[in-house]
Design an enzyme around this catalytic site. Structure first.
Site, PDB file in Angstrom:
ATOM      1  N   LEU A  11      -3.541  -0.360 -93.131  1.00 55.10           N
ATOM      2  CA  LEU A  11      -2.794   0.068 -92.086  1.00 55.10           C
ATOM      3  C   LEU A  11      -3.058   1.722 -91.747  1.00 55.10           C
ATOM      4  O   LEU A  11      -3.068   1.877 -90.804  1.00 55.10           O
ATOM      5  CB  LEU A  11      -1.283   0.437 -93.096  1.00 55.10           C
ATOM      6  CG  LEU A  11      -0.751  -0.342 -92.264  1.00 55.10           C
ATOM      7  CD1 LEU A  11       1.364  -0.418 -92.769  1.00 55.10           C
ATOM      8  CD2 LEU A  11      -0.313  -1.425 -91.219  1.00 55.10           C
ATOM      9  N   SER A  12      -4.328   2.289 -92.749  1.00 57.06           N
ATOM     10  CA  SER A  12      -4.924   3.463 -92.773  1.00 57.06           C
ATOM     11  C   SER A  12      -6.157   3.145 -92.107  1.00 57.06           C
ATOM     12  O   SER A  12      -7.452   2.708 -91.831  1.00 57.06           O
ATOM     13  CB  SER A  12      -4.772   3.819 -94.522  1.00 57.06           C
ATOM     14  OG  SER A  12      -6.469   5.733 -94.080  1.00 57.06           O
ATOM     15  N   PRO A  13      -6.227   4.058 -90.841  1.00 59.72           N
ATOM     16  CA  PRO A  13      -6.956   4.760 -89.746  1.00 59.72           C
ATOM     17  C   PRO A  13      -8.263   5.180 -90.100  1.00 59.72           C
ATOM     18  O   PRO A  13      -9.390   4.823 -90.397  1.00 59.72           O
ATOM     19  CB  PRO A  13      -6.419   5.750 -88.557  1.00 59.72           C
ATOM     20  CG  PRO A  13      -5.137   6.247 -89.876  1.00 59.72           C
ATOM     21  CD  PRO A  13      -4.964   5.395 -90.212  1.00 59.72           C
ATOM     22  N   ALA A  15      -9.567   4.960 -94.096  1.00 59.69           N
ATOM     23  CA  ALA A  15     -10.191   3.472 -94.517  1.00 59.69           C
ATOM     24  C   ALA A  15     -10.676   2.551 -93.543  1.00 59.69           C
ATOM     25  O   ALA A  15     -11.963   2.592 -94.311  1.00 59.69           O
ATOM     26  CB  ALA A  15      -8.671   2.709 -95.364  1.00 59.69           C
TER      27      ALA A  15
END
Length: 199
Positions: A11-13, A15
């Site tokens: 979910l990490s932008p 990452a």
């Protein structure tokens, strides 16, 4: 040969914005990587972080400026408000865990395809069809999306515990077996220098 434990959330932008930088650096230095997807919201709760929805407006306003800047700097497309975010990250994380156990494909390409599906293509990465398509695109059997769910859940939970014990508090987070840690896609250059023995 160096080894890197890569802690991240699908979910990490941030990452997503790391792109394939980790994989390129690891290949350059002959380092191995273990992918450790985890529940970022649970990690925040365990390590003093705050989910985006609960952050002060000034922090979210800065995030809204910073993410497009980082994307532009890297020549990447980013939808700041994807249609399916937040969503359940477990199915995509279990697929990465199953793929890592099975071997035979490109794990970096899989992780990036999943995050691109969320942050560029407006697809729901909790959906089996999306996960299967990403698996196939990265050279894995799409049926991995349906297998090893119990093992995936156990590993997913263990990744969170290992992250907390390793001092991880955000994503992406790179922990080298030298004892050095690097937080954020904007620290990949420092990881590269460290593996080269210059930092």
């Amino acid at each position: 040969m160096a080894h890197i434990d890569y802690y991240f959330s699908t979910l990490s932008p941030y990452a997503y914005l790391a792109g394939t930088g980790l994989e390129e650096i690891a290949a350059k230095h002959g380092a191995t990587v273990t992918y450790k997807p985890l529940d970022i919201m649970a990690l925040f709760a365990r390590t003093g972080g705050t989910p985006p929805a609960e952050r002060h407006p000034s922090r979210n306003a800065y995030r809204a400026q910073e993410l497009p800047r980082q994307a532009k700097r890297r020549g990447m497309v980013l939808n700041l408000k994807p249609a399916h975010w937040p969503t359940n990250p477990a199915p995509s994380s279990y697929a990465i865990i199953a793929a890592q156990n099975a071997g035979g494909g490109d794990l970096g390409a899989l992780a990036h395809a999943i995050m691109r599906a969320c942050w560029v293509e407006d697809r729901d990465i909790a959906g089996d069809d999306v996960v299967r398509a990403c698996l196939q695109k990265a050279g894995f059997d799409p049926k991995l999306a349906d297998s090893g769910l119990l093992s995936g859940a156990e590993t997913y939970a263990r990744n969170l515990e290992e992250a907390v014990n390793a001092g991880v508090f955000g994503a992406p987070f790179y922990v080298v077996d030298s004892g050095q840690s690097f937080w954020g896609q904007d620290r990949l250059d420092e990881l590269d220098l460290h593996l080269a023995g210059k930092l």
